[in-house]
Design a protein around this motif. Structure first.
Motif, PDB file in Angstrom:
ATOM      1  N   GLU A 140       3.759   9.369   6.443  1.00 21.17           N
ATOM      2  CA  GLU A 140       4.600   9.954   7.340  1.00 21.17           C
ATOM      3  C   GLU A 140       4.779   9.410   8.708  1.00 21.17           C
ATOM      4  OE1 GLU A 140       4.026  14.306   7.735  1.00 21.17           O
ATOM      5  OE2 GLU A 140       5.022  14.543   5.843  1.00 21.17           O
ATOM      6  N   GLU A 141       3.706   8.774   9.262  1.00 26.18           N
ATOM      7  CA  GLU A 141       3.254   8.165  10.622  1.00 26.18           C
ATOM      8  C   GLU A 141       3.644   6.928  10.419  1.00 26.18           C
ATOM      9  OE1 GLU A 141      -0.972   8.174  11.219  1.00 26.18           O
ATOM     10  OE2 GLU A 141      -1.069  10.352  11.735  1.00 26.18           O
ATOM     11  N   ASN A 142       3.571   6.389   9.231  1.00 33.24           N
ATOM     12  CA  ASN A 142       4.046   4.903   9.119  1.00 33.24           C
ATOM     13  C   ASN A 142       5.737   4.635   8.756  1.00 33.24           C
ATOM     14  OD1 ASN A 142       1.515   3.940   9.232  1.00 33.24           O
ATOM     15  ND2 ASN A 142       1.169   3.870   6.938  1.00 33.24           N
ATOM     16  N   THR A 143       6.258   5.816   8.267  1.00 29.93           N
ATOM     17  CA  THR A 143       7.816   5.593   8.084  1.00 29.93           C
ATOM     18  C   THR A 143       8.163   7.052   8.769  1.00 29.93           C
ATOM     19  OG1 THR A 143       7.465   7.084   6.101  1.00 29.93           O
ATOM     20  CG2 THR A 143       7.407   4.577   5.831  1.00 29.93           C
ATOM     21  N   GLU A 144       9.387   6.463   9.224  1.00 30.74           N
ATOM     22  CA  GLU A 144      10.199   7.787   9.797  1.00 30.74           C
ATOM     23  C   GLU A 144      10.909   8.605   8.935  1.00 30.74           C
ATOM     24  OE1 GLU A 144       9.762   8.617  13.154  1.00 30.74           O
ATOM     25  OE2 GLU A 144       8.152   7.078  13.213  1.00 30.74           O
ATOM     26  N   GLU A 145      10.804   8.264   7.699  1.00 29.85           N
ATOM     27  CA  GLU A 145      11.553   9.087   6.594  1.00 29.85           C
ATOM     28  C   GLU A 145      10.863  10.550   6.391  1.00 29.85           C
ATOM     29  OE1 GLU A 145      11.838   7.059   2.962  1.00 29.85           O
ATOM     30  OE2 GLU A 145      12.136   5.173   3.865  1.00 29.85           O
TER      31      GLU A 145
END
Length: 125
Positions: free
Chosen positions: A94-99
């Motif tokens: 979740e931190e790496n992707t904003e999805e």
């Protein structure tokens, strides 16, 4: 010489026979009571053995259940470790992707209705 009467001796021997017969009957009655007591003890002992066998079987069942319970409890720390790894990987993704979190990739558990499949194969045969 005066001869003694034989009747006195006969009465004494008849009385002795009656006394010994009465003593034998008393002894027989005592032995019957003793036999009945031993037979009752044997019946009670066999019932006691059956009860102890039942208790032994119950104890073995409880021991097996305790062993299985211990095996299940042994798995809990591993499960929590897996869950913490899952949550950590989820948080890092979740931190790496904003999805949104709905784009989670993982294994999907699918229920397969085996009973229905078996019934349909039996019908088709």
């Amino acid at each position: 010489m005066i001869r003694q009467s034989i009747a006195a001796n006969r009465a004494t021997s008849a009385g002795g026979a009656q006394a010994s017969a009465a003593a034998a009957a008393t002894k027989l009655a005592e032995k019957k009571k003793e036999y009945e007591a031993v037979a009752a003890l044997e019946r009670i002992s066999s019932q006691f053995v059956e009860r102890i066998a039942g208790i032994t079987e119950d104890c073995e069942t409880m021991a097996n259940a305790g062993e299985i319970h211990g095996q299940v409890l042994q798995q809990w720390p591993k499960m929590f470790e897996i869950l913490s790894l899952f949550l950590a990987s989820r948080a890092s993704s979740e931190e790496n992707t904003e999805e949104p979190a709905s784009a989670f990739e993982g294994q999907r558990v699918v229920r397969i209705p085996i009973d229905e499949l078996e019934q349909s194969t039996e019908r088709s045969m």
